[in-house]
Design a protein around this motif. Structure first.
Motif, short mmCIF file in Angstrom:
data_model
loop_
_atom_site.label_atom_id
_atom_site.label_comp_id
_atom_site.label_asym_id
_atom_site.label_seq_id
_atom_site.Cartn_x
_atom_site.Cartn_y
_atom_site.Cartn_z
N GLY A 1 15.93 -10.02 3.31
CA GLY A 1 15.65 -8.67 2.84
C GLY A 1 14.23 -8.21 3.07
O GLY A 1 14.00 -7.04 3.43
N ILE A 2 13.24 -9.09 2.89
CA ILE A 2 11.85 -8.68 3.07
C ILE A 2 11.59 -8.26 4.51
O ILE A 2 10.98 -7.21 4.77
CB ILE A 2 10.89 -9.82 2.67
N ALA A 3 12.08 -9.06 5.45
CA ALA A 3 11.89 -8.73 6.87
C ALA A 3 12.61 -7.43 7.23
O ALA A 3 12.07 -6.58 7.96
CB ALA A 3 12.38 -9.88 7.74
N ALA A 4 13.84 -7.26 6.74
CA ALA A 4 14.60 -6.05 7.05
C ALA A 4 13.93 -4.81 6.45
O ALA A 4 13.82 -3.77 7.11
CB ALA A 4 16.03 -6.18 6.52
N ALA A 5 13.48 -4.92 5.20
CA ALA A 5 12.83 -3.78 4.55
C ALA A 5 11.53 -3.41 5.26
O ALA A 5 11.22 -2.23 5.44
CB ALA A 5 12.55 -4.11 3.08
N TRP A 6 10.76 -4.40 5.69
CA TRP A 6 9.52 -4.16 6.42
C TRP A 6 9.80 -3.48 7.76
O TRP A 6 9.10 -2.55 8.17
CB TRP A 6 8.76 -5.46 6.64
N GLY A 7 10.83 -3.93 8.44
CA GLY A 7 11.18 -3.32 9.72
C GLY A 7 11.58 -1.86 9.58
O GLY A 7 11.15 -1.01 10.37
N PHE A 8 12.38 -1.56 8.58
CA PHE A 8 12.79 -0.17 8.35
C PHE A 8 11.61 0.70 7.93
O PHE A 8 11.53 1.88 8.30
CB PHE A 8 13.87 -0.10 7.26
N LYS B 1 0.90 -11.42 11.44
CA LYS B 1 -0.18 -11.61 10.47
C LYS B 1 -0.28 -10.41 9.54
O LYS B 1 -0.53 -10.58 8.34
CB LYS B 1 -1.51 -11.81 11.21
N ILE B 2 -0.07 -9.21 10.07
CA ILE B 2 -0.08 -8.01 9.23
C ILE B 2 1.04 -8.09 8.18
O ILE B 2 0.85 -7.75 7.01
CB ILE B 2 0.09 -6.74 10.10
N PHE B 3 2.19 -8.57 8.61
CA PHE B 3 3.34 -8.69 7.71
C PHE B 3 3.04 -9.66 6.57
O PHE B 3 3.28 -9.35 5.39
CB PHE B 3 4.56 -9.15 8.50
N PHE B 4 2.47 -10.83 6.89
CA PHE B 4 2.24 -11.86 5.87
C PHE B 4 0.98 -11.61 5.05
O PHE B 4 0.96 -11.92 3.86
CB PHE B 4 2.15 -13.24 6.53
N LYS B 5 -0.07 -11.05 5.67
CA LYS B 5 -1.35 -10.89 4.98
C LYS B 5 -1.50 -9.54 4.29
O LYS B 5 -2.29 -9.41 3.34
CB LYS B 5 -2.50 -11.08 5.98
N ILE B 6 -0.77 -8.54 4.75
CA ILE B 6 -0.90 -7.20 4.17
C ILE B 6 0.42 -6.74 3.54
O ILE B 6 0.45 -6.32 2.39
CB ILE B 6 -1.35 -6.18 5.24
N GLY B 7 1.49 -6.81 4.33
CA GLY B 7 2.77 -6.29 3.86
C GLY B 7 3.28 -6.97 2.61
O GLY B 7 3.56 -6.30 1.60
N ILE B 8 3.37 -8.29 2.64
CA ILE B 8 3.93 -9.01 1.49
C ILE B 8 3.04 -8.90 0.25
O ILE B 8 3.54 -8.59 -0.84
CB ILE B 8 4.20 -10.49 1.86
N PRO B 9 1.71 -9.10 0.34
CA PRO B 9 0.88 -8.96 -0.88
C PRO B 9 0.94 -7.56 -1.49
O PRO B 9 1.06 -7.41 -2.71
CB PRO B 9 -0.53 -9.30 -0.38
N LEU B 10 0.84 -6.51 -0.64
CA LEU B 10 0.85 -5.15 -1.19
C LEU B 10 2.25 -4.73 -1.64
O LEU B 10 2.38 -3.85 -2.50
CB LEU B 10 0.32 -4.17 -0.13
#
Length: 279
Positions: free
Chosen positions: A96-103, A187-196
């Motif tokens: 879900g996290i990857a799919a939501a980030w992609g959308f 790196k943007i996904f893991f360092k910015i997307g997930i924390p925020l």
């Protein structure tokens, strides 16, 4: 004065809504004889009106001792619930996290159509997809296994919808700054997307926990072996003989949901607010 009246009305309504929980907790501390006296008109052959007390006349923890120390079936179903909930939520986080980030952060062909399909699937009740799910799970030989519950839950679109709203609220300037500094998309996904997006992720986890912990229809449909049943369908038929254990089991089951709810109440409120925002 007007605020005091509104506050009083809200307190009365809150107490009225909490009455089933008070009813349950009080019943879990009542002895079998007292429960029989209260429930006989409903479950027995009594002809009087049903009565109930908010406090037990003779409080006892006998049913708790019997349930927790002398009912192995309860623990089997408890661990079935833990297994189903843990694996389902873990799978939802991976998918879900990857799919939501992609959308939320990327533009691609048929994005709006695909996301609309996600919303349509989310709105469909289980009764609509039950037959198709049954046929698919049967073809994969997963019926009468916990995977018949876990696998469909992993690809739940509701958690994606919740997390998508939070990922959309991340300022584009932050993402662009990271790209200019040479950060890779991963790196943007893991360092910015997930924390925020963590508030959205946690709210999705809490909402899905409450749903999965209380599943009834899916286990009854896909699990014929009662040893695989989760705690949510423990003692579905309440009689005067097992009413004390039924009340106690329901109270113990409720404890886990209450702990998770209050632990993540702030995240839950943010998730509900985010899901109500029109895109």
């Amino acid at each position: 004065m007007k605020k005091k009246i509104i506050f009083l009305i809200l307190v009365i309504l809150s107490l009225f809504m909490c009455f089933p929980v008070i009813f349950l907790i009080a019943g879990s501390f009542m002895g079998k004889a007292e429960l029989t006296g209260h429930l006989a008109p409903v479950l027995g052959k009594g002809k009087d009106f049903v009565s109930w007390g908010l406090l037990p006349k003779y409080p006892t923890i006998r049913s708790y001792v019997e349930l927790l120390l002398d009912t192995p079936q309860f623990f089997v179903m408890f661990w079935n619930s833990v297994k189903i909930v843990f694996l389902s939520i873990a799978g939802q986080l991976v998918v879900g996290i990857a799919a939501a980030w992609g959308f939320a952060r990327y533009n691609f062909r048929f994005k709006k159509i695909l996301f609309t399909l996600y919303i349509v699937v989310m709105l469909m009740p289980f009764q609509v997809t039950m037959l198709s799910s049954y046929l698919v799970l049967d073809s994969f030989k997963m019926l009468d296994t916990h995977w018949s519950i876990i696998l469909p839950a992993i690809f739940s679109t509701f958690s994606i919808f919740i997390m998508y709203r939070f990922f959309c609220n991340i300022p584009e300037a932050i993402i662009e700054s990271a790209r200019i500094d040479g950060a890779s998309e991963l790196k943007i996904f893991f360092k910015i997307g997930i924390p925020l997006g963590m508030p959205g992720i946690m709210s999705a986890v809490i909402l899905q926990f409450l749903e999965l912990w209380n599943l009834i229809e899916q286990p009854l449909t896909f699990l014929k072996d009662k040893s695989l049943w989760p705690l949510s369908i423990y003692l579905p038929n309440i009689t005067l003989e097992n009413a004390d254990i039924a009340f106690t089991a329901s109270a113990v089951t409720l404890i886990a949901a209450i702990i998770v709810f209050f632990a993540g109440q702030s995240y839950l409120e943010q998730g509900i607010a985010a899901s109500a925002v029109k895109e």
